[in-house]
Design a protein around this motif. Structure first.
Motif, PDB file in Angstrom:
ATOM      1  N   MET A   1     -10.851   4.239   1.630  1.00 16.69           N
ATOM      2  CA  MET A   1      -9.758   4.526   0.709  1.00 16.69           C
ATOM      3  C   MET A   1      -9.866   3.669  -0.547  1.00 16.69           C
TER       4      MET A   1
ATOM      5  N   SER B   1       1.617   6.318  -7.190  1.00  7.96           N
ATOM      6  CA  SER B   1       0.513   7.093  -7.770  1.00  7.96           C
ATOM      7  C   SER B   1       0.841   8.579  -7.847  1.00  7.96           C
TER       8      SER B   1
ATOM      9  N   CYS C   1      -2.169   1.641 -11.431  1.00  7.94           N
ATOM     10  CA  CYS C   1      -1.644   1.839 -10.082  1.00  7.94           C
ATOM     11  C   CYS C   1      -2.780   2.113  -9.095  1.00  7.94           C
ATOM     12  N   LEU C   2      -3.711   2.979  -9.485  1.00  7.33           N
ATOM     13  CA  LEU C   2      -4.837   3.311  -8.607  1.00  7.33           C
ATOM     14  C   LEU C   2      -5.714   2.088  -8.342  1.00  7.33           C
TER      15      LEU C   2
ATOM     16  N   HIS D   1     -10.148   5.223  -4.417  1.00 12.96           N
ATOM     17  CA  HIS D   1      -9.214   4.949  -5.516  1.00 12.96           C
ATOM     18  C   HIS D   1      -9.876   4.182  -6.658  1.00 12.96           C
TER      19      HIS D   1
ATOM     20  N   ASP E   1      -9.838   1.800   5.614  1.00 15.03           N
ATOM     21  CA  ASP E   1      -9.305   1.138   4.423  1.00 15.03           C
ATOM     22  C   ASP E   1     -10.379   0.962   3.364  1.00 15.03           C
TER      23      ASP E   1
ATOM     24  N   LYS F   1       0.928   3.945  -3.072  1.00 12.01           N
ATOM     25  CA  LYS F   1       0.600   5.347  -2.810  1.00 12.01           C
ATOM     26  C   LYS F   1       1.692   6.263  -3.359  1.00 12.01           C
ATOM     27  N   GLU F   2       2.937   5.916  -3.087  1.00 11.94           N
ATOM     28  CA  GLU F   2       4.051   6.710  -3.569  1.00 11.94           C
ATOM     29  C   GLU F   2       4.113   6.686  -5.095  1.00 11.94           C
TER      30      GLU F   2
ATOM     31  N   ILE G   1       0.839  -1.204   0.000  1.00 13.68           N
ATOM     32  CA  ILE G   1       0.000   0.000   0.000  1.00 13.68           C
ATOM     33  C   ILE G   1       0.871   1.249   0.000  1.00 13.68           C
ATOM     34  N   SER G   2       1.911   1.250   0.815  1.00 13.95           N
ATOM     35  CA  SER G   2       2.813   2.400   0.890  1.00 13.95           C
ATOM     36  C   SER G   2       3.479   2.671  -0.457  1.00 13.95           C
TER      37      SER G   2
ATOM     38  N   LEU H   1      -3.861  -0.132  -5.957  1.00 15.97           N
ATOM     39  CA  LEU H   1      -3.906   0.458  -4.620  1.00 15.97           C
ATOM     40  C   LEU H   1      -5.275   0.222  -3.987  1.00 15.97           C
TER      41      LEU H   1
ATOM     42  N   TYR I   1      -6.009  -1.932  -0.534  1.00 16.81           N
ATOM     43  CA  TYR I   1      -6.784  -1.415   0.597  1.00 16.81           C
ATOM     44  C   TYR I   1      -7.961  -2.340   0.915  1.00 16.81           C
TER      45      TYR I   1
END
Length: 411
Positions: free
Chosen positions: A271, A228, A244-245, A275, A268, A225-226, A221-222, A248, A252
């Motif tokens: 989120m 995206s 990517c979205l 996304h 989660d 996020k980076e 997840i980290s 992600l 989540y």
């Protein structure tokens, strides 16, 4: 004495002739896509490499320093052989072909050392992608390929493949933007590569009796996020950002659905919905079959997530009313608040749109061809559930006094 010295007085040395032959064969392969041309290129590059490594050994034995020009020649043949082996693995992604690549590519980066030539990042990414593909194959328990020798103990195991892929993606991130073609988009691709590996690691660690490696899921997840944030909104990045979205959002959702006692499951889920919505907006209005397939899947996943949040809010609203004594003893129906009903309505709208596209594909007899039978069945089932809940919510609403019309009802 080595072949380089024995041939230096007879025109071009043997290693140069082999290198030129390799370049010509690979050029023919690029034009014709004939497998034999690729095999000839690999064989010629390997012959050239063998001769140059023999010369290196001769120089060392004689105590003579190696010139920079000669070192660059060795790096150059490693580069071309690596490219040819990557092409071979792309055409025939077998463990044996990947093993041969694995024997060569580390030497290329060793020869380059701290130098970062223009194709440094692209080669890193292609090698990492090859190992990643090999890892997926190795963990999917596919039957052995006819191209691979039986009981070959030299084949890389899944742990080694994972480590090599991870290391190469991570190595890309050490290169600064603007150096050797390094871009923000490439950084995002490398971060996504790491995240996908971590997601695979999490999925592989799950079992009926085990939750799975939640730490790997957190890292995925980290990194997603980076990643995206690394892709632009330009057309050339649109597909990368959308994938990517969606990944992600999926990560989540997995943490919401599969990791118990995480302490932030409802967050989660929110989120995940956010996304999936963002990814769904990035599809083109004019869709080909591939675009339609992924859009349908994204829509269904969004509808499922919205339905889950509707169920949670609906249940929580019932418990709150029960706590306040607002429900009568004989009333066992679960009332829904406005937020829950909004999610229910959006879920039904999204799934209905997916159903309409599926119905159009059914008329074209494309459902089986595109392997959408399962997703069609899932969409139909969820639509039935959503319709039932919508009808029940409407029936409850009709028994309540109508709310006063809002002045901004159409805003």
């Amino acid at each position: 004495m080595g072949s380089f010295f024995s041939n230096c007085c007879k025109g071009d040395p043997a290693d140069e002739l082999a290198f030129e032959k390799g370049l010509n064969s690979y050029q023919q392969y690029s034009t014709t896509q004939q497998p034999q041309c690729l095999q000839d290129a690999i064989q010629s590059f390997q012959s050239c490499l063998d001769l140059r490594l023999e010369t290196r050994k001769d120089l060392a034995a004689r105590g003579r320093p190696e010139s920079r020009a000669f070192s660059e020649k060795i790096a150059k043949v490693y580069l071309n052989l690596t490219i040819a082996l990557l092409s071979q693995y792309e055409k025939q992604p077998t463990p044996a072909n990947l093993q041969r690549l694995a024997q060569i590519e580390p030497n290329l980066f060793k020869e380059w050392g701290t130098d970062h030539p223009q194709n440094y990042v692209s080669i890193l990414y292609n090698v990492a992608t090859a190992y990643n593909r090999g890892y997926i194959q190795a963990t999917s328990q596919l039957p052995p390929s006819a191209f691979d020798p039986p009981n070959d103990t030299s084949i890389l195991n899944p742990t080694e493949l994972f480590s090599r892929a991870y290391a190469r993606f991570a190595q890309i991130l050490t290169v600064q933007d603007g150096v050797t073609g390094m871009t923000s988009s490439m950084r995002g691709m490398a971060l996504s590569g790491l995240a996908k590996l971590e997601l695979l690691q999490y999925q592989r660690s799950r079992s009926p009796s085990a939750v799975g490696d939640s730490h790997a899921l957190d890292k995925a997840i980290s990194h997603f996020k980076e990643a995206s944030l690394s892709f632009s909104t330009l057309d050339e990045d649109k597909l990368l950002l959308r994938e990517c979205l969606e990944s992600l959002a999926t990560a989540y959702y997995k943490r919401f659905d599969e990791v118990v006692n995480s302490g932030h499951n409802h967050e989660d889920l929110g989120m995940s919905i956010k996304h999936y919505r963002n990814a769904r907006r990035k599809y083109n209005a004019q869709r080909d079959y591939r675009e339609q397939t992924t859009w349908i899947q994204c829509s269904h996943h969004l509808a499922m997530a919205l339905y889950n949040r509707y169920e949670i809010n609906r249940h929580n609203n019932h418990l709150e009313q029960q706590r306040q004594g607002l429900l009568t003893v004989g009333n066992t129906e679960l009332s829904a608040n406005s937020a829950a009903l909004k999610d229910l309505g959006e879920a039904r709208e999204v799934e209905t749109e997916a159903k309409q596209v599926l119905d159009a594909l059914s008329e074209e007899d494309m459902i089986s061809t595109l392997r959408l039978d399962d997703i069609k069945r899932n969409v139909d089932n969820l639509l039935g559930v959503l319709a039932e809940h919508s009808a029940h919510a409407s029936a409850q609403s009709s028994r309540q006094p109508s709310p006063a019309p809002s002045s901004n009802a159409h805003n």
